[in-house]
Design a protein around this motif. Structure first.
Motif, PDB file in Angstrom:
ATOM      1  N   UNK A 170       1.049  -0.947   0.078  1.00 40.17           N
ATOM      2  CA  UNK A 170      -0.188   0.171   0.036  1.00 40.17           C
ATOM      3  C   UNK A 170       0.776   1.204   0.041  1.00 40.17           C
ATOM      4  N   UNK A 171       1.971   1.143   0.790  1.00 39.91           N
ATOM      5  CA  UNK A 171       2.666   2.359   1.080  1.00 39.91           C
ATOM      6  C   UNK A 171       3.423   2.585  -0.307  1.00 39.91           C
ATOM      7  N   UNK A 172       3.891   1.649  -1.418  1.00 38.42           N
ATOM      8  CA  UNK A 172       4.393   1.817  -2.545  1.00 38.42           C
ATOM      9  C   UNK A 172       3.422   2.600  -3.502  1.00 38.42           C
ATOM     10  N   UNK A 173       2.246   2.494  -3.564  1.00 28.64           N
ATOM     11  CA  UNK A 173       1.199   3.119  -4.140  1.00 28.64           C
ATOM     12  C   UNK A 173       1.236   4.760  -3.538  1.00 28.64           C
ATOM     13  N   UNK A 174       1.267   4.762  -2.561  1.00 26.36           N
ATOM     14  CA  UNK A 174       1.393   6.170  -1.881  1.00 26.36           C
ATOM     15  C   UNK A 174       2.578   6.808  -2.198  1.00 26.36           C
ATOM     16  N   UNK A 175       3.815   6.080  -2.175  1.00 25.81           N
ATOM     17  CA  UNK A 175       4.947   6.524  -2.510  1.00 25.81           C
ATOM     18  C   UNK A 175       5.134   6.950  -3.972  1.00 25.81           C
TER      19      UNK A 175
ATOM     20  N   UNK B 263       2.664   7.595  -5.815  1.00 20.97           N
ATOM     21  CA  UNK B 263       1.644   8.988  -6.068  1.00 20.97           C
ATOM     22  C   UNK B 263       2.175  10.005  -5.744  1.00 20.97           C
ATOM     23  N   UNK B 264       3.039  10.113  -4.567  1.00 19.95           N
ATOM     24  CA  UNK B 264       3.634  11.402  -3.903  1.00 19.95           C
ATOM     25  C   UNK B 264       4.653  11.589  -5.134  1.00 19.95           C
ATOM     26  N   UNK B 265       5.297  10.925  -5.713  1.00 19.16           N
ATOM     27  CA  UNK B 265       6.439  11.260  -6.638  1.00 19.16           C
ATOM     28  C   UNK B 265       5.748  11.688  -7.889  1.00 19.16           C
ATOM     29  N   UNK B 266       4.627  11.361  -8.432  1.00 16.75           N
ATOM     30  CA  UNK B 266       3.975  11.843  -9.509  1.00 16.75           C
ATOM     31  C   UNK B 266       3.515  13.070  -8.998  1.00 16.75           C
ATOM     32  N   UNK B 267       2.869  13.354  -8.090  1.00 11.07           N
ATOM     33  CA  UNK B 267       2.482  14.807  -7.521  1.00 11.07           C
ATOM     34  C   UNK B 267       3.536  15.860  -7.461  1.00 11.07           C
ATOM     35  N   UNK B 268       4.678  15.241  -6.809  1.00  5.98           N
ATOM     36  CA  UNK B 268       5.673  16.254  -6.637  1.00  5.98           C
ATOM     37  C   UNK B 268       6.248  16.576  -8.134  1.00  5.98           C
ATOM     38  N   UNK B 269       6.472  15.732  -8.782  1.00  9.59           N
ATOM     39  CA  UNK B 269       6.930  15.901 -10.257  1.00  9.59           C
ATOM     40  C   UNK B 269       6.171  16.960 -11.058  1.00  9.59           C
ATOM     41  N   UNK B 270       4.859  16.886 -11.022  1.00  8.79           N
ATOM     42  CA  UNK B 270       3.905  17.785 -11.611  1.00  8.79           C
ATOM     43  C   UNK B 270       3.904  19.160 -11.027  1.00  8.79           C
ATOM     44  N   UNK B 271       4.098  19.092  -9.575  1.00  4.54           N
ATOM     45  CA  UNK B 271       4.186  20.526  -9.073  1.00  4.54           C
ATOM     46  C   UNK B 271       5.410  21.068  -9.355  1.00  4.54           C
ATOM     47  N   UNK B 272       6.398  20.273  -9.486  1.00  6.54           N
ATOM     48  CA  UNK B 272       7.526  20.762  -9.871  1.00  6.54           C
ATOM     49  C   UNK B 272       7.833  21.595 -11.180  1.00  6.54           C
ATOM     50  N   UNK B 273       7.156  20.793 -12.223  1.00  7.50           N
ATOM     51  CA  UNK B 273       7.048  21.202 -13.748  1.00  7.50           C
ATOM     52  C   UNK B 273       6.213  22.459 -13.666  1.00  7.50           C
ATOM     53  N   UNK B 274       5.249  22.876 -13.033  1.00  5.08           N
ATOM     54  CA  UNK B 274       4.263  23.707 -12.920  1.00  5.08           C
ATOM     55  C   UNK B 274       5.069  25.131 -12.351  1.00  5.08           C
ATOM     56  N   UNK B 275       5.785  24.665 -11.336  1.00  3.24           N
ATOM     57  CA  UNK B 275       6.722  25.816 -10.575  1.00  3.24           C
ATOM     58  C   UNK B 275       7.768  26.201 -11.635  1.00  3.24           C
ATOM     59  N   UNK B 276       8.505  25.496 -12.370  1.00  5.90           N
ATOM     60  CA  UNK B 276       9.558  25.663 -13.431  1.00  5.90           C
ATOM     61  C   UNK B 276       8.957  26.517 -14.562  1.00  5.90           C
TER      62      UNK B 276
END
Ligand SMILES: [Zn+2]
Length: 71
Positions: free
Chosen positions: A1-6, A8-21
């Motif tokens: 279960x934590x693998x999915x959360x991990x 998902x976190x990576x996907x969300x953080x990557x999307x936020x980083x692309x937006x900020x960049x």
């Protein structure tokens, strides 16, 4: 279960980083005592004479970006 959360976190953080960049790469407007949309005189620290000009400017820039032209 934590693998999915991990993952998902990576996907969300990557999307936020692309937006900020993307936001940080946009050129910033400098106040020049003129509205950047209609050229009316404004205060020394203002970029636009009002919210209508600001919104129209943003819409115009977004349309230009969508069309693939340099903004
Ligand atoms: Zn204006």
């Amino acid at each position: 279960m934590s693998d999915h959360a991990d993952i998902t976190d990576k996907i969300i953080f990557a999307a936020v980083r692309r937006g900020l960049d993307a936001v940080r790469r946009q050129p910033r407007l400098a106040p020049d005592c003129r509205c950047h949309y209609c050229d009316e005189e404004v205060g020394a620290a203002a970029l636009f004479c009002g919210v209508d000009c600001r919104d129209d400017y943003d819409k115009e820039r977004a349309a230009i970006a969508r069309a693939g032209r340099a903004v």
